[in-house]
Design a protein around this motif. Sequence first.
Motif, short mmCIF file in Angstrom:
data_model
loop_
_atom_site.label_atom_id
_atom_site.label_comp_id
_atom_site.label_asym_id
_atom_site.label_seq_id
_atom_site.Cartn_x
_atom_site.Cartn_y
_atom_site.Cartn_z
N THR A 1 0.84 -1.19 0.00
CA THR A 1 0.00 0.00 0.00
C THR A 1 0.88 1.24 0.00
OG1 THR A 1 -1.83 -1.11 1.14
CG2 THR A 1 -1.76 1.29 1.27
N LEU A 2 0.68 2.08 -1.00
CA LEU A 2 1.45 3.31 -1.09
C LEU A 2 0.57 4.43 -1.65
CD1 LEU A 2 3.70 3.37 -4.24
CD2 LEU A 2 2.34 1.34 -3.71
N TRP A 3 1.05 5.65 -1.46
CA TRP A 3 0.32 6.84 -1.88
C TRP A 3 1.27 7.79 -2.61
CZ3 TRP A 3 0.20 4.70 2.96
CH2 TRP A 3 -1.02 4.22 3.42
N THR A 4 0.73 8.51 -3.58
CA THR A 4 1.48 9.57 -4.24
C THR A 4 0.51 10.68 -4.63
OG1 THR A 4 3.12 10.07 -5.94
CG2 THR A 4 1.31 8.60 -6.57
N LEU A 5 1.04 11.83 -4.96
CA LEU A 5 0.20 12.97 -5.31
C LEU A 5 0.70 13.55 -6.63
CD1 LEU A 5 -1.20 15.47 -2.72
CD2 LEU A 5 -0.85 16.11 -5.09
N PRO A 6 0.13 13.10 -7.74
CA PRO A 6 0.59 13.57 -9.05
C PRO A 6 0.29 15.06 -9.27
CG PRO A 6 -0.69 11.53 -9.24
CD PRO A 6 -0.90 12.06 -7.85
N LEU A 7 1.16 15.69 -10.03
CA LEU A 7 0.95 17.07 -10.47
C LEU A 7 0.87 17.08 -12.00
CD1 LEU A 7 3.50 18.80 -8.08
CD2 LEU A 7 1.03 18.55 -7.75
N ASN A 8 0.42 18.19 -12.55
CA ASN A 8 0.06 18.18 -13.97
C ASN A 8 1.24 18.21 -14.91
OD1 ASN A 8 0.78 20.81 -13.47
ND2 ASN A 8 -1.04 21.73 -14.37
N GLY A 9 2.43 18.49 -14.43
CA GLY A 9 3.58 18.45 -15.31
C GLY A 9 4.66 19.42 -14.91
N ASP A 10 5.84 19.17 -15.40
CA ASP A 10 7.00 19.98 -15.05
C ASP A 10 6.80 21.44 -15.42
OD1 ASP A 10 9.48 20.87 -14.41
OD2 ASP A 10 10.53 19.80 -15.98
N SER A 11 6.32 21.70 -16.64
CA SER A 11 6.19 23.07 -17.12
C SER A 11 4.74 23.49 -17.32
CB SER A 11 6.96 23.23 -18.44
OG SER A 11 6.47 22.31 -19.41
N ALA A 12 3.80 22.73 -16.73
CA ALA A 12 2.38 23.04 -16.90
C ALA A 12 1.75 23.67 -15.67
CB ALA A 12 1.61 21.77 -17.27
N VAL B 1 -5.12 12.37 -3.81
CA VAL B 1 -4.02 11.48 -3.46
C VAL B 1 -4.36 10.13 -4.09
CG1 VAL B 1 -2.85 10.27 -1.59
CG2 VAL B 1 -3.46 12.69 -1.33
N TRP B 2 -3.40 9.57 -4.81
CA TRP B 2 -3.63 8.30 -5.50
C TRP B 2 -3.03 7.17 -4.68
CZ3 TRP B 2 -6.00 7.54 -10.44
CH2 TRP B 2 -6.56 8.73 -10.95
N ARG B 3 -3.83 6.14 -4.46
CA ARG B 3 -3.45 5.02 -3.59
C ARG B 3 -3.40 3.72 -4.40
NH1 ARG B 3 -7.78 4.26 0.79
NH2 ARG B 3 -8.91 3.39 -0.98
N SER B 4 -2.40 2.92 -4.09
CA SER B 4 -2.33 1.57 -4.63
C SER B 4 -2.33 0.57 -3.49
CB SER B 4 -1.06 1.37 -5.47
OG SER B 4 -0.96 0.03 -5.92
N ARG B 5 -3.08 -0.51 -3.65
CA ARG B 5 -3.11 -1.59 -2.66
C ARG B 5 -2.34 -2.81 -3.14
NH1 ARG B 5 -4.83 0.17 2.40
NH2 ARG B 5 -6.95 1.02 2.36
N ASP B 6 -1.73 -2.73 -4.33
CA ASP B 6 -1.07 -3.90 -4.90
C ASP B 6 0.33 -3.55 -5.42
OD1 ASP B 6 -1.77 -2.41 -7.13
OD2 ASP B 6 -3.30 -3.84 -7.82
N GLY B 7 1.02 -2.71 -4.67
CA GLY B 7 2.39 -2.40 -5.02
C GLY B 7 2.58 -1.57 -6.26
N GLY B 8 1.53 -0.85 -6.67
CA GLY B 8 1.62 0.03 -7.83
C GLY B 8 1.11 -0.57 -9.11
#
Length: 382
Positions: free
Chosen positions: A281-292, A303-310
């Motif tokens: 189980t892990l979490w990350t917080l994506p952003l729209n892009g380097d220059s966007a 926050v995006w969560r995975s229960r199966d290792g990504g």
Amino acid sequence: MADITVLVGTTKGAFLLTSQDSRANWALSGPHCEGWTINHVSGDPETGLLAAGGGNDWSGAGVFVSRDGGATWDLTKLTKGQMDEWAANDPGFAAMIGWEDKPIPFEGLKAVWSVKFAHGALYAGTNPAQLLVSRDGGAQFEMVEGISQHPTRDTWNPGAAGMVLHTIVPDPDVQEKMWIGISAAGVFATEDGGATWERRNRLSNAEACQDHHHPAAPSNGEIGHCVHNMVRAGGSDLLYQQNHHGVWRSRDGGRHWDDITEGLPSTFGFPVAVHPHDPDTLWTLPLNGDSAGRYPPDAAAAVWRSRDGGDTWQDCRAGLPQQCYFTVLRQAMATDQREQAGIYFGTNSGSVFASFDEGDNWNEIARHLPTVLSVEVLDRAH
């Protein structure tokens, strides 16, 4: 004494969010650390010591240590800043700020970017990338020569914020093992207590990348060296990293990396966090892009969560603003140690959000702080 403390580093000092009733209510204190830019705050669950690292061109680099839960802080200055130059030439200014002409141990370090307690020592990562270690609770530091004299050092390139050593991941069971992340030099690992370090950025499908374009590895079969954040899962060599080019998983201590970005709304983001008791189980917080703009895709926080290792991902939005333009920086997400883990993240707009049901629902537990640079959790009840 608080049973849980959220440690927040900001552009105007360190702040502490404490709870004495199992995360139901929170009390805020700060700013601590003389209003310095504090890039990272960390705590030692064994001793209760707190460390805060930071600095800038004005103050120089330094580490603050508190031995009383944040009530008072002692500063170890590592380099001089512009204020020292002014004070040395202006007795009136020196008297006004209480400046003393003390020996400073290093030159050329702009700031401390990360601090971490491990096996009785306190480690500090800096800009430019050096790894320092203190064996006396932060009073004195020395450089880890395996990093300062690494044979590939002259090939390292800085990221947008400089060549920063921002992530320190010790093995809690094996004193000799540690991983670090440097932007933009990549992941390094030691298994001999820091004497030697191996670069570990190789893709698991490296051979297939030798002659084909890959967004993170145009020709050499390696992850882009601009690692943003990295965490270790459980009692194994399972690692996750958020890279400039996506989210990645290694099951062998970083020797090979798998791309687990599929299912996320973007390849760009800064933090990643893993469950303290469930390595899948892990979490990350994506952003729209380097220059966007570097804010949540469609300006809707999740926050995006995975229960199966990504392998698969689910967006968690309940309680988060769905019209917002904040950034969550590389060290600004962490978990506590509860069985039903709490997840915490801070924003550059001065908010700290928390979920106490592993991401299903979110609450804002602090607002109107300075720009949040880091979030860590000291959970002494577990």
